[in-house]
Design a protein around this motif. Structure first.
Motif, mmCIF file in Angstrom:
data_model
loop_
_atom_site.group_PDB
_atom_site.id
_atom_site.type_symbol
_atom_site.label_atom_id
_atom_site.label_comp_id
_atom_site.label_asym_id
_atom_site.label_seq_id
_atom_site.Cartn_x
_atom_site.Cartn_y
_atom_site.Cartn_z
ATOM 1 N N LEU A 156 -13.227 77.349 19.623
ATOM 2 C CA LEU A 156 -13.701 76.783 18.368
ATOM 3 C C LEU A 156 -12.625 75.887 17.770
ATOM 4 O O LEU A 156 -11.497 76.322 17.548
ATOM 5 N N ALA A 157 -12.972 74.640 17.518
ATOM 6 C CA ALA A 157 -12.034 73.702 16.901
ATOM 7 C C ALA A 157 -11.751 74.133 15.467
ATOM 8 O O ALA A 157 -12.626 74.625 14.765
ATOM 9 N N THR A 158 -10.495 73.964 15.053
ATOM 10 C CA THR A 158 -10.125 74.255 13.677
ATOM 11 C C THR A 158 -9.294 73.106 13.137
ATOM 12 O O THR A 158 -8.626 72.396 13.892
ATOM 13 N N CYS A 159 -9.346 72.927 11.837
ATOM 14 C CA CYS A 159 -8.515 71.892 11.218
ATOM 15 C C CYS A 159 -7.039 72.193 11.432
ATOM 16 O O CYS A 159 -6.242 71.279 11.653
ATOM 17 N N LEU A 160 -6.652 73.481 11.393
ATOM 18 C CA LEU A 160 -5.256 73.850 11.589
ATOM 19 C C LEU A 160 -4.770 73.384 12.965
ATOM 20 O O LEU A 160 -3.689 72.811 13.099
ATOM 21 N N ALA A 161 -5.584 73.577 13.995
ATOM 22 C CA ALA A 161 -5.199 73.137 15.338
ATOM 23 C C ALA A 161 -5.206 71.617 15.446
ATOM 24 O O ALA A 161 -4.314 71.021 16.047
ATOM 25 N N ASN A 186 7.550 72.837 16.063
ATOM 26 C CA ASN A 186 7.481 72.048 14.832
ATOM 27 C C ASN A 186 6.232 72.382 14.016
ATOM 28 O O ASN A 186 6.122 71.969 12.867
ATOM 29 N N ALA A 187 5.300 73.122 14.612
ATOM 30 C CA ALA A 187 4.091 73.552 13.896
ATOM 31 C C ALA A 187 4.318 74.895 13.195
ATOM 32 O O ALA A 187 3.361 75.564 12.797
ATOM 33 N N GLU A 188 5.570 75.293 13.048
ATOM 34 C CA GLU A 188 5.972 76.520 12.352
ATOM 35 C C GLU A 188 5.424 77.782 13.010
ATOM 36 O O GLU A 188 4.959 78.705 12.354
ATOM 37 N N GLN A 189 5.498 77.794 14.337
ATOM 38 C CA GLN A 189 5.170 78.984 15.116
ATOM 39 C C GLN A 189 6.359 79.309 16.010
ATOM 40 O O GLN A 189 7.235 78.478 16.220
#
Length: 186
Positions: free
Chosen positions: A11-16, A120-123
């Motif tokens: 499922l696509a998400t805005c966060l991804a 860089n995506a804070e993970q």
């Protein structure tokens, strides 16, 4: 006879879709046989790291480079028995002291290491989860001009069954970094 795994919805998400790419400057590592990782039973994220008790204490090793220099690559490998994902983690390390040179030497001679990588995506991601990564290349040069790079790139490579795992040791990136730094004795 079909032996393939069942498909799972993506499922696509805005966060991804809106997260930034690239690896940040911090990495932590240790030989696979010196630690145990636990996965969350619901999300599949790495949620704890246990390091074997030794004297003197075994600690995670830290590798800090410059922002926007480390990088990684994932390549699907189609095989007869099982498909794998080759993970290549490229660590760009600037060195000056003999201690830094010795750390690069030891990294290049290492085998079956697990890496925790800040993105860089804070993970924080866990590379080499199943079988560890080992050194596959070291490149670098002294340069010819004063402004030339003195960094070396150490590539750690390994074929795994899955993509790098997400780590979730706390509520946010700062908690994840504090958790890993604690395991590194920092």
């Amino acid at each position: 006879m079909a032996c393939a795994e069942d498909l799972v919805s993506f499922l696509a998400t805005c966060l991804a879709d809106q997260s930034v790419g690239g690896l940040n400057k911090r990495m932590w590592a240790l030989e696979k046989d010196k630690l145990t990782l636990t996965l969350d039973s619901v999300t599949g994220e790495v949620d704890s790291v246990t390091i074997a008790t030794t004297s003197p204490a075994t600690l995670l090793k830290t590798f800090t480079g410059k922002q926007f220099t480390h990088n990684g690559a994932l390549t699907g490998e189609v095989n007869t028995n099982v498909n794998t994902i080759k993970q290549d983690l490229n660590m760009v390390l600037n060195y000056f002291s003999q201690e830094q040179r010795a750390a690069i030497d030891a990294l290049f001679k290492s085998d079956e290491c697990i890496f925790f990588v800040e993105t860089n995506a804070e993970q924080v991601e866990c590379w080499g989860y199943e079988y560890g990564l080992k050194a596959s290349a070291l490149t670098g040069a002294t340069g010819t001009a004063l402004a030339d790079s003195r960094a070396v790139t150490v590539t750690m490579t390994g074929s795994q069954k899955t993509m790098p795992k997400v780590c979730n040791f706390g509520a946010d990136l700062a908690a994840n970094i504090a958790y890993l730094n604690n395991l590194a004795g920092i």
